[in-house]
Write an enzyme that holds these catalytic residues in place. Sequence first.
Site, PDB file in Angstrom:
ATOM      1  N   LYS A 265      38.152  19.355  39.516  1.00  0.00           N
ATOM      2  CA  LYS A 265      39.283  19.574  40.415  1.00  0.00           C
ATOM      3  C   LYS A 265      39.480  21.081  40.563  1.00  0.00           C
ATOM      4  O   LYS A 265      39.460  21.817  39.569  1.00  0.00           O
ATOM      5  CB  LYS A 265      40.542  18.933  39.830  1.00  0.00           C
ATOM      6  CG  LYS A 265      40.505  17.411  39.867  1.00  0.00           C
ATOM      7  CD  LYS A 265      40.680  16.897  41.291  1.00  0.00           C
ATOM      8  CE  LYS A 265      40.870  15.387  41.313  1.00  0.00           C
ATOM      9  NZ  LYS A 265      41.041  14.888  42.685  1.00  0.00           N
TER      10      LYS A 265
ATOM     11  N   ASP B  77      36.456  19.060  43.997  1.00  0.00           N
ATOM     12  CA  ASP B  77      37.471  18.425  44.837  1.00  0.00           C
ATOM     13  C   ASP B  77      38.667  19.368  44.955  1.00  0.00           C
ATOM     14  O   ASP B  77      39.363  19.623  43.977  1.00  0.00           O
ATOM     15  CB  ASP B  77      37.905  17.093  44.211  1.00  0.00           C
ATOM     16  CG  ASP B  77      38.880  16.322  45.099  1.00  0.00           C
ATOM     17  OD1 ASP B  77      39.251  16.841  46.178  1.00  0.00           O
ATOM     18  OD2 ASP B  77      39.264  15.198  44.711  1.00  0.00           O
TER      19      ASP B  77
ATOM     20  N   GLU C  88      34.754  18.113  48.155  1.00  0.00           N
ATOM     21  CA  GLU C  88      35.634  17.046  48.623  1.00  0.00           C
ATOM     22  C   GLU C  88      36.920  17.614  49.231  1.00  0.00           C
ATOM     23  O   GLU C  88      37.546  18.503  48.654  1.00  0.00           O
ATOM     24  CB  GLU C  88      35.954  16.152  47.422  1.00  0.00           C
ATOM     25  CG  GLU C  88      36.871  14.999  47.738  1.00  0.00           C
ATOM     26  CD  GLU C  88      36.876  13.955  46.613  1.00  0.00           C
ATOM     27  OE1 GLU C  88      36.033  14.036  45.706  1.00  0.00           O
ATOM     28  OE2 GLU C  88      37.730  13.068  46.672  1.00  0.00           O
TER      29      GLU C  88
ATOM     30  N   ASP D  20      38.383  12.511  51.700  1.00  0.00           N
ATOM     31  CA  ASP D  20      39.172  11.603  50.855  1.00  0.00           C
ATOM     32  C   ASP D  20      40.554  11.373  51.471  1.00  0.00           C
ATOM     33  O   ASP D  20      40.792  10.350  52.111  1.00  0.00           O
ATOM     34  CB  ASP D  20      39.276  12.180  49.435  1.00  0.00           C
ATOM     35  CG  ASP D  20      40.032  11.264  48.489  1.00  0.00           C
ATOM     36  OD1 ASP D  20      40.391  10.147  48.894  1.00  0.00           O
ATOM     37  OD2 ASP D  20      40.274  11.653  47.326  1.00  0.00           O
TER      38      ASP D  20
HETATM   39 MG    MG Z   1      39.744  13.358  46.003  1.00  0.00          MG
END
Ligand code: MG
Length: 370
Positions: free
Chosen positions: A163, A191, A219, A244
């Site tokens: 992340k 992401d 992402e 997403d």
């Molecule tokens: Mg995501």
Amino acid sequence: MKIVKVEPYVFKVPLVKPFRIFLAEVRSKDHMVVKVETDDGYVGVGEIGPLPEFAGESGATCLAITKERLAPALIGQDPFDIEKLIKRMDAAVKANHLAKSAVDFALHDLLGKILGVPVYKLLGGKYREKVPICWAMGMKSPEEMAKEAVEYVKKGYRCLKAKVGLDPKMDIERIKAIREAVGDKVEIRADANQAYSPEVAIQVIKKMERMNLDLQYVEQPVPYWDIDGMAKVTRSVSTPILADESIFSMHDAVSIIRRNAADIINLKVGKVGGLRVSSKIAAFAEAADFPCMVGSMLEIWSGTAAGAHFAVATKNVSYECELVGPLYYTYDVVKEGYKYVDGFLEVPDKPGLGLELDEEKLEKAVSGEL
Ligand code: MG
């Protein structure tokens, strides 16, 4: 056969460690379990993990929508008429795709139990034996993320998700530290959870390309509503882009595909309305040459199991899936979950989702004792 009862339960489960994403720091998370019961005594169970900052739905909204709008749309209907039931739910309330997903999972679990077959057999059968898993790491310092990466590679994971998003310069440092720690045989994906503008996203991704950090994909680099911005990023970098938060429905997925606003789709079955809708998205994504990855809303076992059955049954799921929710909790409301073995999730052959609800544990969770 008729549906006679649709009963939602909402509770919070604390995480074993905080999970930081750009949108929120998650320490404890809402879950909704839904039981769908028939007149001859069969019960199906579904679960979702709402995160309001991400999805716009909370445990409380899911509970209210399920009680007031979805349950009346289902009672008295035949549980096998899934297409009709989805239409009735969509007519009863716009959006609220997480609440609808929980009901769809419960219906699939129910049909599997009635027919005596695992849910994956209702979705096309076993295309793959087990689900390759990507370990998802919350955002921390580069050193801490590198340490966690090494720990999980040792446990057998060959794919890691990081992340990022709070600080573009530091984000590059995070990925660099992870790549240096695990070497070049492990897949790494990042992401950003909508953190960047298109310009910043292009700069950050191009810099990581020049540094040969070899990301599998990036992402949702830009806000969910900025489809043109995401298309611009997708055109401007060689690293693949995955959508997403831009996809919460079939129509969102079509929009991303038509506008070439990503290369890959994060198909969270507990986000788009359930397994039936997910199968449709996977099918037209396959036809348009857009591969899918089954992500997670950090569900507990019941919701995770739905994703796992979908991932073994669906050909167009061609990336390691992020079905790691149960590993983030020490508590669950089922008697026994599935097994993670050497970076894979194994899916049992029992009827339905193959899980048994622990009523005492559910009661304890609902009473707020956790
Ligand atoms: Mg995501």
